[in-house]
Motif scaffolding. Structure first.
Motif, PDB file in Angstrom:
ATOM      1  N   ALA A  82       0.662  -1.192   0.063  1.00 38.87           N
ATOM      2  CA  ALA A  82      -0.140  -0.028   0.035  1.00 38.87           C
ATOM      3  C   ALA A  82       0.820   1.244   0.009  1.00 38.87           C
ATOM      4  O   ALA A  82       0.493   2.374  -0.831  1.00 38.87           O
ATOM      5  CB  ALA A  82      -0.914   0.033   1.235  1.00 38.87           C
ATOM      6  N   CYS A  83       2.023   1.060   0.788  1.00 41.34           N
ATOM      7  CA  CYS A  83       2.841   2.522   0.637  1.00 41.34           C
ATOM      8  C   CYS A  83       3.466   2.692  -0.442  1.00 41.34           C
ATOM      9  O   CYS A  83       3.574   3.774  -1.082  1.00 41.34           O
ATOM     10  CB  CYS A  83       3.969   2.220   1.894  1.00 41.34           C
ATOM     11  SG  CYS A  83       3.270   2.328   3.459  1.00 41.34           S
ATOM     12  N   LEU A  84       3.966   1.515  -1.058  1.00 43.68           N
ATOM     13  CA  LEU A  84       4.393   1.590  -2.613  1.00 43.68           C
ATOM     14  C   LEU A  84       3.609   2.281  -3.411  1.00 43.68           C
ATOM     15  O   LEU A  84       3.944   3.215  -4.338  1.00 43.68           O
ATOM     16  CB  LEU A  84       5.151   0.468  -3.230  1.00 43.68           C
ATOM     17  CG  LEU A  84       6.202  -0.076  -2.231  1.00 43.68           C
ATOM     18  CD1 LEU A  84       6.544  -1.495  -2.843  1.00 43.68           C
ATOM     19  CD2 LEU A  84       7.607   0.802  -2.711  1.00 43.68           C
ATOM     20  N   VAL A  85       2.403   1.795  -3.399  1.00 43.79           N
ATOM     21  CA  VAL A  85       1.368   2.377  -4.304  1.00 43.79           C
ATOM     22  C   VAL A  85       1.043   3.753  -4.053  1.00 43.79           C
ATOM     23  O   VAL A  85       0.996   4.668  -5.048  1.00 43.79           O
ATOM     24  CB  VAL A  85      -0.003   1.506  -4.113  1.00 43.79           C
ATOM     25  CG1 VAL A  85      -1.176   2.543  -5.003  1.00 43.79           C
ATOM     26  CG2 VAL A  85       0.079   0.014  -4.605  1.00 43.79           C
ATOM     27  N   VAL A  86       0.962   4.321  -2.852  1.00 47.42           N
ATOM     28  CA  VAL A  86       0.748   5.639  -2.618  1.00 47.42           C
ATOM     29  C   VAL A  86       1.890   6.535  -2.936  1.00 47.42           C
ATOM     30  O   VAL A  86       1.678   7.745  -3.498  1.00 47.42           O
ATOM     31  CB  VAL A  86       0.734   5.832  -1.211  1.00 47.42           C
ATOM     32  CG1 VAL A  86       0.684   7.229  -0.698  1.00 47.42           C
ATOM     33  CG2 VAL A  86      -0.752   5.198  -0.523  1.00 47.42           C
ATOM     34  N   LEU A  87       3.247   5.754  -3.041  1.00 46.11           N
ATOM     35  CA  LEU A  87       4.297   6.694  -3.048  1.00 46.11           C
ATOM     36  C   LEU A  87       4.318   6.995  -4.718  1.00 46.11           C
ATOM     37  O   LEU A  87       5.041   8.027  -5.187  1.00 46.11           O
ATOM     38  CB  LEU A  87       5.671   6.100  -2.891  1.00 46.11           C
ATOM     39  CG  LEU A  87       5.994   6.198  -1.287  1.00 46.11           C
ATOM     40  CD1 LEU A  87       7.211   4.982  -1.101  1.00 46.11           C
ATOM     41  CD2 LEU A  87       6.176   7.509  -0.866  1.00 46.11           C
ATOM     42  N   HIS A  88       3.692   6.197  -5.532  1.00 42.76           N
ATOM     43  CA  HIS A  88       3.697   6.388  -6.758  1.00 42.76           C
ATOM     44  C   HIS A  88       2.519   6.741  -7.439  1.00 42.76           C
ATOM     45  O   HIS A  88       2.225   6.443  -8.714  1.00 42.76           O
ATOM     46  CB  HIS A  88       4.349   5.074  -7.628  1.00 42.76           C
ATOM     47  CG  HIS A  88       5.948   4.811  -7.328  1.00 42.76           C
ATOM     48  ND1 HIS A  88       6.073   4.112  -6.177  1.00 42.76           N
ATOM     49  CD2 HIS A  88       6.988   5.295  -7.904  1.00 42.76           C
ATOM     50  CE1 HIS A  88       7.444   4.138  -5.997  1.00 42.76           C
ATOM     51  NE2 HIS A  88       8.034   4.651  -7.171  1.00 42.76           N
ATOM     52  N   SER A  89       1.532   7.398  -6.700  1.00 48.22           N
ATOM     53  CA  SER A  89       0.328   7.630  -7.299  1.00 48.22           C
ATOM     54  C   SER A  89       0.159   9.231  -7.342  1.00 48.22           C
ATOM     55  O   SER A  89       1.082   9.981  -6.945  1.00 48.22           O
ATOM     56  CB  SER A  89      -0.650   7.336  -6.001  1.00 48.22           C
ATOM     57  OG  SER A  89      -0.620   8.106  -4.941  1.00 48.22           O
ATOM     58  N   ARG A  90      -0.924   9.570  -7.787  1.00 45.71           N
ATOM     59  CA  ARG A  90      -0.933  11.062  -8.121  1.00 45.71           C
ATOM     60  C   ARG A  90      -1.469  11.604  -7.022  1.00 45.71           C
ATOM     61  O   ARG A  90      -1.105  12.693  -6.967  1.00 45.71           O
ATOM     62  CB  ARG A  90      -2.417  10.986  -9.360  1.00 45.71           C
ATOM     63  CG  ARG A  90      -2.123  10.512 -10.747  1.00 45.71           C
ATOM     64  CD  ARG A  90      -3.107  10.818 -11.493  1.00 45.71           C
ATOM     65  NE  ARG A  90      -3.070  10.347 -12.936  1.00 45.71           N
ATOM     66  CZ  ARG A  90      -3.913  10.515 -13.783  1.00 45.71           C
ATOM     67  NH1 ARG A  90      -5.012  11.053 -13.764  1.00 45.71           N
ATOM     68  NH2 ARG A  90      -3.502   9.999 -15.087  1.00 45.71           N
ATOM     69  N   ALA A  91      -1.896  11.111  -5.889  1.00 43.77           N
ATOM     70  CA  ALA A  91      -2.330  11.706  -4.612  1.00 43.77           C
ATOM     71  C   ALA A  91      -1.082  12.158  -3.949  1.00 43.77           C
ATOM     72  O   ALA A  91      -0.931  13.074  -3.469  1.00 43.77           O
ATOM     73  CB  ALA A  91      -3.122  10.658  -3.809  1.00 43.77           C
ATOM     74  N   PHE A  92       0.101  11.408  -4.208  1.00 40.66           N
ATOM     75  CA  PHE A  92       1.238  11.725  -3.548  1.00 40.66           C
ATOM     76  C   PHE A  92       1.807  13.044  -4.292  1.00 40.66           C
ATOM     77  O   PHE A  92       2.477  13.885  -3.613  1.00 40.66           O
ATOM     78  CB  PHE A  92       2.387  10.816  -3.732  1.00 40.66           C
ATOM     79  CG  PHE A  92       3.636  10.905  -2.801  1.00 40.66           C
ATOM     80  CD1 PHE A  92       3.764  10.522  -1.471  1.00 40.66           C
ATOM     81  CD2 PHE A  92       4.594  11.563  -3.478  1.00 40.66           C
ATOM     82  CE1 PHE A  92       4.774  10.939  -0.950  1.00 40.66           C
ATOM     83  CE2 PHE A  92       5.840  11.799  -2.900  1.00 40.66           C
ATOM     84  CZ  PHE A  92       6.020  11.486  -1.932  1.00 40.66           C
ATOM     85  N   ALA A  93       1.802  13.110  -5.695  1.00 40.63           N
ATOM     86  CA  ALA A  93       2.328  14.060  -6.199  1.00 40.63           C
ATOM     87  C   ALA A  93       1.400  15.301  -5.975  1.00 40.63           C
ATOM     88  O   ALA A  93       2.028  16.493  -5.960  1.00 40.63           O
ATOM     89  CB  ALA A  93       2.245  13.800  -7.854  1.00 40.63           C
ATOM     90  N   ALA A  94       0.239  15.310  -5.766  1.00 43.19           N
ATOM     91  CA  ALA A  94      -0.617  16.304  -5.506  1.00 43.19           C
ATOM     92  C   ALA A  94      -0.295  16.940  -3.951  1.00 43.19           C
ATOM     93  O   ALA A  94      -0.442  18.171  -3.841  1.00 43.19           O
ATOM     94  CB  ALA A  94      -2.382  16.098  -5.519  1.00 43.19           C
TER      95      ALA A  94
END
Length: 309
Positions: A23-35
């Motif tokens: 889940a952490c890896l998904v978040v780190l490479h998601s648009r939500a993290f970039a935003a």
């Protein structure tokens, strides 16, 4: 067997930690993290450094399957993983934890040195066995087998274990290069950490092979000195051997030590009284029989004659 493994607390923790890590890896490479990188980084850091250790406490330490000190070790490892995965510009939460990490590292190092000096504890045994394995890996090339006072025997040549180790190291090298290049697109630290693990794995395989070659079992006096590299060692009195029989159909048993690399063992040595064998990192196992596949079957004949005399 697979079902029983999945029921163990360590397996529950491993599955839960894997889910959190994914889940952490998904978040780190998601648009939500970039935003919103600051908030997302805080959440990922919390999950990696707090949630995973809490899961370990709940599944393992709370049920007394491991000591509380292992929780501190896991916390330090989790902070290292977080530092490798989270961009440096968003590591503000990690900076708040650095004093706690430093204190725990001092405690762990001091405990390891104290136990190592006394030669006690699983940690000391683990450090000693790993150091010995690395020594065999680096110096085993030019060392000769240890001298024994009797008939010597090994258990790895018949299976071609040397060729298997060589192929495994080639595969580790190929996989390591590919994994390093892939992880480097995400994190340079994570890529080098993975490479370090691959190097350690290759050295461990080399050390294990040299230990199998150099630390031989032998039959001498009134005992069988069992030495399977660094994997197992024990002294078995000949008077304690009840029977030596060929194995027609091999079935794994908990109280039988299998001493065969890949093929099925051919000889079963049954003991009158149980014997404790010692393994890597202080592992102890009580056995009532040995299932062997020696490199030379003549060794079994010599053992039978020694027991009869």
């Amino acid at each position: 067997m697979t079902t029983s493994l999945l029921r163990r607390p360590a397996a529950h923790f491993a599955l839960a930690a894997l889910f959190v890590m994914t889940a952490c890896l998904v978040v780190l490479h998601s648009r939500a993290f970039a935003a919103n990188p600051d908030v997302a980084a805080w959440g990922v850091t919390f999950d990696l450094t707090i949630t995973i250790p809490l899961l370990y406490w709940f599944f393992v330490v709370r049920r007394k399957h491991a000591g509380p000190l292992t929780l501190a070790t896991l916390f330090v490892v989790c902070t290292m993983v977080a530092a490798a995965l989270i961009p440096r510009s968003q590591q503000f939460f990690l900076h708040d934890l650095k004093y706690l990490v430093a204190a725990l590292e001092v405690v762990l190092i001091a405990t390891a040195i104290r136990r190592l000096g006394r030669g006690e504890g699983r940690m000391a045994s683990l450090l000693l066995s790993e150091a010995a394995m690395m020594q065999y890996a680096l110096t085993g090339w030019w060392r000769k087998p240890e001298r024994v006072d009797g008939r010597a025997i090994t258990f790895h040549e018949r299976s071609g274990w040397g060729s298997i180790v060589a192929c495994a190291i080639v595969l580790i090298a190929a996989e390591g290069i590919a994994a390093h290049l892939f992880l480097a697109t995400w994190s340079t630290n994570a890529a080098w950490a993975w490479t370090a693990l691959d190097v350690w794995g290759a050295l461990w395989l080399l050390g294990d092979y040299h230990a199998l070659r150099l630390r031989r079992s032998w039959l001498g006096g009134d005992a069988l000195q069992l030495r399977v590299g660094m994997r197992w060692h024990a002294t078995i009195a000949l008077a304690n051997i009840e029977s030596i029989e060929p194995i027609r159909e091999w079935k794994k048993r908990r109280d039988v030590l299998k001493v065969a690399m890949l093929d099925e063992p051919r000889w079963l040595i049954t003991l009158r009284e149980p014997v404790v064998v010692h393994g890597i990192a202080g592992i102890r196992k009580e056995i009532r029989a040995l299932a062997l596949l020696p490199d030379d079957d003549q060794f079994v004949s010599d053992l039978q004659r020694a027991c009869e005399s």
